[in-house]
Design a protein around this motif. Sequence first.
Motif, PDB file in Angstrom:
ATOM      1  N   PRO A   6       0.820  -1.226   0.000  1.00  0.00           N
ATOM      2  CA  PRO A   6       0.000   0.000   0.000  1.00  0.00           C
ATOM      3  C   PRO A   6       0.845   1.264   0.000  1.00  0.00           C
ATOM      4  CG  PRO A   6      -0.748  -1.529   1.690  1.00  0.00           C
ATOM      5  CD  PRO A   6       0.550  -2.051   1.172  1.00  0.00           C
ATOM      6  N   CYS A   7       1.962   1.240   0.746  1.00  0.00           N
ATOM      7  CA  CYS A   7       2.790   2.446   0.823  1.00  0.00           C
ATOM      8  C   CYS A   7       3.354   2.807  -0.539  1.00  0.00           C
ATOM      9  CB  CYS A   7       3.920   2.224   1.843  1.00  0.00           C
ATOM     10  SG  CYS A   7       5.020   3.639   2.000  1.00  0.00           S
ATOM     11  N   PHE A   8       3.824   1.814  -1.280  1.00  0.00           N
ATOM     12  CA  PHE A   8       4.472   2.112  -2.555  1.00  0.00           C
ATOM     13  C   PHE A   8       3.522   2.075  -3.736  1.00  0.00           C
ATOM     14  CE2 PHE A   8       8.752   2.694  -1.243  1.00  0.00           C
ATOM     15  CZ  PHE A   8       8.813   2.046  -0.030  1.00  0.00           C
ATOM     16  N   SER A   9       2.215   1.871  -3.448  1.00  0.00           N
ATOM     17  CA  SER A   9       1.205   2.059  -4.478  1.00  0.00           C
ATOM     18  C   SER A   9       0.357   3.280  -4.150  1.00  0.00           C
ATOM     19  CB  SER A   9       0.276   0.848  -4.564  1.00  0.00           C
ATOM     20  OG  SER A   9       0.992  -0.336  -4.584  1.00  0.00           O
ATOM     21  N   ARG A  10       0.582   3.841  -2.991  1.00  0.00           N
ATOM     22  CA  ARG A  10      -0.186   4.981  -2.484  1.00  0.00           C
ATOM     23  C   ARG A  10      -1.672   4.668  -2.517  1.00  0.00           C
ATOM     24  NH1 ARG A  10       3.490   6.722   0.389  1.00  0.00           N
ATOM     25  NH2 ARG A  10       2.105   8.433   0.932  1.00  0.00           N
ATOM     26  N   ARG A  11      -2.055   3.469  -2.174  1.00  0.00           N
ATOM     27  CA  ARG A  11      -3.455   3.103  -2.091  1.00  0.00           C
ATOM     28  C   ARG A  11      -3.686   2.294  -0.835  1.00  0.00           C
ATOM     29  NH1 ARG A  11      -6.601   0.256  -5.356  1.00  0.00           N
ATOM     30  NH2 ARG A  11      -8.245   1.731  -4.865  1.00  0.00           N
ATOM     31  N   PRO A  12      -4.831   2.477  -0.207  1.00  0.00           N
ATOM     32  CA  PRO A  12      -5.126   1.616   0.946  1.00  0.00           C
ATOM     33  C   PRO A  12      -5.235   0.174   0.482  1.00  0.00           C
ATOM     34  CG  PRO A  12      -7.050   2.943   0.358  1.00  0.00           C
ATOM     35  CD  PRO A  12      -5.942   3.406  -0.512  1.00  0.00           C
ATOM     36  N   ILE A  13      -4.970  -0.728   1.416  1.00  0.00           N
ATOM     37  CA  ILE A  13      -4.972  -2.142   1.064  1.00  0.00           C
ATOM     38  C   ILE A  13      -6.358  -2.559   0.596  1.00  0.00           C
ATOM     39  CG2 ILE A  13      -5.595  -3.077   3.333  1.00  0.00           C
ATOM     40  CD1 ILE A  13      -2.748  -4.578   1.421  1.00  0.00           C
ATOM     41  N   PHE A  14      -6.416  -3.415  -0.398  1.00  0.00           N
ATOM     42  CA  PHE A  14      -7.693  -3.908  -0.900  1.00  0.00           C
ATOM     43  C   PHE A  14      -8.106  -5.099  -0.037  1.00  0.00           C
ATOM     44  CE2 PHE A  14     -10.778  -4.378  -4.256  1.00  0.00           C
ATOM     45  CZ  PHE A  14     -11.142  -5.706  -4.154  1.00  0.00           C
ATOM     46  N   GLY A  15      -9.300  -4.995   0.538  1.00  0.00           N
ATOM     47  CA  GLY A  15      -9.818  -6.152   1.275  1.00  0.00           C
ATOM     48  C   GLY A  15      -9.118  -6.383   2.604  1.00  0.00           C
ATOM     49  N   TYR A  16      -9.068  -5.334   3.430  1.00  0.00           N
ATOM     50  CA  TYR A  16      -8.370  -5.427   4.720  1.00  0.00           C
ATOM     51  C   TYR A  16      -8.866  -6.607   5.547  1.00  0.00           C
ATOM     52  CZ  TYR A  16      -7.144  -4.203   9.518  1.00  0.00           C
ATOM     53  OH  TYR A  16      -6.683  -4.244  10.816  1.00  0.00           O
ATOM     54  N   LYS A  17     -10.188  -6.706   5.717  1.00  0.00           N
ATOM     55  CA  LYS A  17     -10.710  -7.746   6.615  1.00  0.00           C
ATOM     56  C   LYS A  17     -10.434  -9.130   6.055  1.00  0.00           C
ATOM     57  CE  LYS A  17     -14.230  -5.457   9.330  1.00  0.00           C
ATOM     58  NZ  LYS A  17     -15.653  -5.264   9.617  1.00  0.00           N
ATOM     59  N   LEU A  18     -10.510  -9.256   4.723  1.00  0.00           N
ATOM     60  CA  LEU A  18     -10.234 -10.563   4.128  1.00  0.00           C
ATOM     61  C   LEU A  18      -8.806 -10.991   4.411  1.00  0.00           C
ATOM     62  CD1 LEU A  18     -11.931 -10.773   0.632  1.00  0.00           C
ATOM     63  CD2 LEU A  18     -12.144 -12.338   2.533  1.00  0.00           C
ATOM     64  N   ILE A  19      -7.882 -10.035   4.288  1.00  0.00           N
ATOM     65  CA  ILE A  19      -6.491 -10.396   4.547  1.00  0.00           C
ATOM     66  C   ILE A  19      -6.310 -10.736   6.025  1.00  0.00           C
ATOM     67  CG2 ILE A  19      -4.100  -9.616   4.496  1.00  0.00           C
ATOM     68  CD1 ILE A  19      -4.598  -8.085   2.070  1.00  0.00           C
ATOM     69  N   ALA A  20      -6.926  -9.939   6.888  1.00  0.00           N
ATOM     70  CA  ALA A  20      -6.796 -10.215   8.330  1.00  0.00           C
ATOM     71  C   ALA A  20      -7.319 -11.605   8.662  1.00  0.00           C
ATOM     72  CB  ALA A  20      -7.539  -9.144   9.126  1.00  0.00           C
ATOM     73  N   PHE A  21      -8.521 -11.907   8.184  1.00  0.00           N
ATOM     74  CA  PHE A  21      -9.095 -13.216   8.486  1.00  0.00           C
ATOM     75  C   PHE A  21      -8.323 -14.333   7.809  1.00  0.00           C
ATOM     76  CE2 PHE A  21     -12.104 -11.671  11.161  1.00  0.00           C
ATOM     77  CZ  PHE A  21     -13.094 -10.885  10.615  1.00  0.00           C
ATOM     78  N   SER A  22      -7.788 -14.057   6.607  1.00  0.00           N
ATOM     79  CA  SER A  22      -6.995 -15.081   5.934  1.00  0.00           C
ATOM     80  C   SER A  22      -5.767 -15.439   6.744  1.00  0.00           C
ATOM     81  CB  SER A  22      -6.561 -14.611   4.547  1.00  0.00           C
ATOM     82  OG  SER A  22      -7.666 -14.497   3.706  1.00  0.00           O
ATOM     83  N   SER A  23      -5.163 -14.453   7.390  1.00  0.00           N
ATOM     84  CA  SER A  23      -3.992 -14.762   8.222  1.00  0.00           C
ATOM     85  C   SER A  23      -4.364 -15.760   9.294  1.00  0.00           C
ATOM     86  CB  SER A  23      -3.445 -13.495   8.876  1.00  0.00           C
ATOM     87  OG  SER A  23      -2.948 -12.610   7.937  1.00  0.00           O
ATOM     88  N   VAL A  24      -5.463 -15.515   9.968  1.00  0.00           N
ATOM     89  CA  VAL A  24      -5.877 -16.427  11.031  1.00  0.00           C
ATOM     90  C   VAL A  24      -6.283 -17.773  10.434  1.00  0.00           C
ATOM     91  CG1 VAL A  24      -7.444 -16.785  12.948  1.00  0.00           C
ATOM     92  CG2 VAL A  24      -6.583 -14.505  12.471  1.00  0.00           C
ATOM     93  N   ALA A  25      -6.941 -17.730   9.275  1.00  0.00           N
ATOM     94  CA  ALA A  25      -7.355 -18.982   8.630  1.00  0.00           C
ATOM     95  C   ALA A  25      -6.152 -19.831   8.263  1.00  0.00           C
ATOM     96  CB  ALA A  25      -8.177 -18.687   7.383  1.00  0.00           C
ATOM     97  N   ILE A  26      -5.094 -19.190   7.761  1.00  0.00           N
ATOM     98  CA  ILE A  26      -3.886 -19.946   7.429  1.00  0.00           C
ATOM     99  C   ILE A  26      -3.327 -20.593   8.686  1.00  0.00           C
ATOM    100  CG2 ILE A  26      -1.479 -19.725   6.675  1.00  0.00           C
ATOM    101  CD1 ILE A  26      -2.395 -17.581   4.738  1.00  0.00           C
ATOM    102  N   ALA A  27      -3.327 -19.849   9.777  1.00  0.00           N
ATOM    103  CA  ALA A  27      -2.787 -20.407  11.017  1.00  0.00           C
ATOM    104  C   ALA A  27      -3.598 -21.622  11.461  1.00  0.00           C
ATOM    105  CB  ALA A  27      -2.788 -19.348  12.120  1.00  0.00           C
TER     106      ALA A  27
END
Lengths: 99, 239, 547
Positions: C272-293
């Motif tokens: 996001p920092c080097f694209s100057r855009r907020p992350i796409f799908g914040y909650k999906l990524i957050a939940f995916s992290s836990v799902a992977i675990a």
Amino acid sequence: MSGHVVSVRTNITIFVALLILLFATVGAAYLPLESLHLPLALTIAAAKAVLIGLFFMHLYYRHHLTWIVSVASLLWLGILLALTLSDYLSRGWLDIPGK
Amino acid sequence: METVTTHRASGPPASPNDEPILEEQFDDLEQQHEASSVGMWVFLATEVMFFGGLIAAYTVYRATSPREFALASQHLNVGLGCLNTVILLGSSLSMALAVRAAQLQSRRNLLWFLAITAALGVCFLGVKAVEYYQEYREHLIPGLNFQIPAQVVAKSTRLPLDPRRFEMFFVLYFFMTGLHAFHLIVGIALVSVMALLTWRRWLSGSGETQIEVTGLYWHFVDVVWVFLYPLLYLIDVQS
Amino acid sequence: MSAVAVEFKEDYLQAYRLKSWLLTTDHKRIGLLYMASITFFFFVGGAAATIMRLELMTPKGDVLSSPDAYNRLFTIHGVVMIFFFLIPSIPAVLGNFLIPLMIGARDLAFPILNLLSWYILMIGGSIAIGVLIFGGVDTGWTFYTPFSTMFSNTMVVPAATAVFITGFSSILTGLNFIVTVHTMRAPGMTWFRLPLFVWALYATSLIMVLGTPVLAISVALVAVERLLHVGIFDPALGGDPILFQHLFWFYSHPAVYIMVLPGMGVVAEIVPCFSRRPIFGYKLIAFSSVAIAVLGFLVWGHHMFVSGQSMYAGMIFSFLSFMVAVPSAIKVFNWTATMYKGSIRLDTPMLYALGFIGLFTMGGLTGLMLASVGIDVHVHDTYFVVAHFHYIMVGGAVMAYLGGIHFWWPKLSGRMYPELLGKLSALTVFIGFNLTFFPQFVLGYLGMPRRYYEYPAEFQVLNVLSTAGASILAVGYVLPLAYLLFSLRWPPDAGPNPWRASGLEWQTDSPPPVHNFEEIPIVTRGPYQYSPEGAEAIDGNGDDASR
């Protein structure tokens, strides 16, 4: 800052309940229950663990984070046991040697 | 959310260190207490998985060699194991009462209950030592002097029995009870240190958080034994 | 001290006595202690790999004195790289440093335990180096039984002891992170305002805490069997060798997620920092992290398809392994979508992040191939597997680690690194990496087994390519070590936020003061306050002016 203070009466009641369950476990071991022995023993042990956890370890009085931690740990043990057993119990289901 | 209640004994504070010390990384005492408690619960979760590895080994071998395990289990002393369970449950009671005493700022009761807890823990170890010595005398210690008992050899001529799985039971028995005893020794040391620090008035506040966290550990060691007893001693008590 | 009140402007690097480093409880200094340690271990593991690749340049065994020596090399390479480099890397270096800063806390929940976990790593690592010096161990990092318990003539018990001890370092770090994230977030920092790096490390900590104890028991049982000659895993003594594999992989598969999840967290901060855009799908990524675990704990049997495990269990594990790919894929899609219509700057951290996305995808897809039982039967224990996990571990985790080090270097040290050299190194790593490991996919498919020091002559060309790649890769790794250390000679004038990045860690000085923040911030907005329109215009807080 402190949690709920458990009364002496509650503590002793739980202790007595634990002793009763202990003698139930030992007694049940002498009954002719065949294959029910293991599930019964585990159920009684689980009941004792639940009593110790809820009242001596104050889970009954605390909010859900500690609940989640304690349940999660048991769940993970369950995962280890269930999937490992899935291997051992399904060996020989196919008539292929070694599978 | 938990209710925040403090019960103070009447009269002036027992010592100048009445308020617990706030560590600098925490914002307030409640956060500190919460962190300590959650921290100990997470540690207990790791301990569940630690014992869980042994329980998995036990489960697999008992499932695949039920008869050998049942026979082996009969060589353990059900009565002594039961006595030990009573002792440990009693120590959990005294530990719970110690936590209560800490919450009520009742220093004398706290000291007594901590001492009783540690003493009962030592009694458990004593009974265990008696059992281990008995097993040593009966040549049941794998790696040391293991010999299949004569009556088991006699039985195995009639029914197919794997003597190596018979020995396996004892490998697991000694590892599981040994690991449990190690945790108990650590617990006794912890309780004793807490008693000493309480006696020397070294603990900040009334030591409530510290004693509660010690209690959680102690109760966990008790819960492990609550499962070990039926799993190891009560597989098949009738011969 | 002067009588005039002195402004408390001391940053955490102003510590010149050994005691203030070796007895520190400051999470930032502990992060640096870890960084020094794992860099050392990385080069030890890399030296082993160098010798292996030199040996593998020719089909005959001519560099080493015996196949035994080769066995010891790949074992020490695996043990050191996994337990003493990859597992601690991002969590213990970047996680320790950044988590309190990112959540607005003054330190972790248990600073003394944090220091203890570093000492435990050093003790375990010393034992491992001792094992290396006194002859090594030849069982492979996987310690498979009954070879490790009954037949190996090498220092198995000391190696197992080193692994056992080091596990507790991991457990304590994970415990610290979990408690800290739950109880010490700044006011207003709700779970869904946390940076995704914190979510990723939280998920990693769950794995560390729940999986590592089982590894400890499995190596302890190996030691017991070896010392007492009792049958736990040895079939000749009534044991079951597959049981060891179950216990071992119950940890070691989730362990690979310990190694890759933090890398995903780093990428989620850089992109996001080097694209100057907020992350796409914040909650999906957050939940995916836990799902992977979580899902990561259900798939360990895919390492055991050909071991003697039952076919039905194999099918269950295969199916679950396909499931665990889904959250990883979701993340890859979301990072990519983040870049769409962004204002992309290809600075060094972004190069590493892009490298991660591409190489992790390749590694992950080949993982799916391995999860299919039919394919795995053909390529199990070949270089296909070796290439697969190196794509994830090196192409993924190591590149993310380097990207993170470069991204947060100004925060850690107060200095910027030389950008041209940074880009050059990133490119060198990327080219060297692909040249080293892509031929190994082909080799594995063609049937070259792993852990062999001799091979049929027709495999030589691919092996030579791989070794050539390794030499380029080595240059790519040495360069950052050199220029990052050299940058410390410059004055610390990078400023609090040279990347104009969003996040609490950028709101404080570079390097941060000892207590992190002059005042604990109150959080009112979510993370990733970026917009491509505001890419050039910035306000004083380093945020895009359009917000």
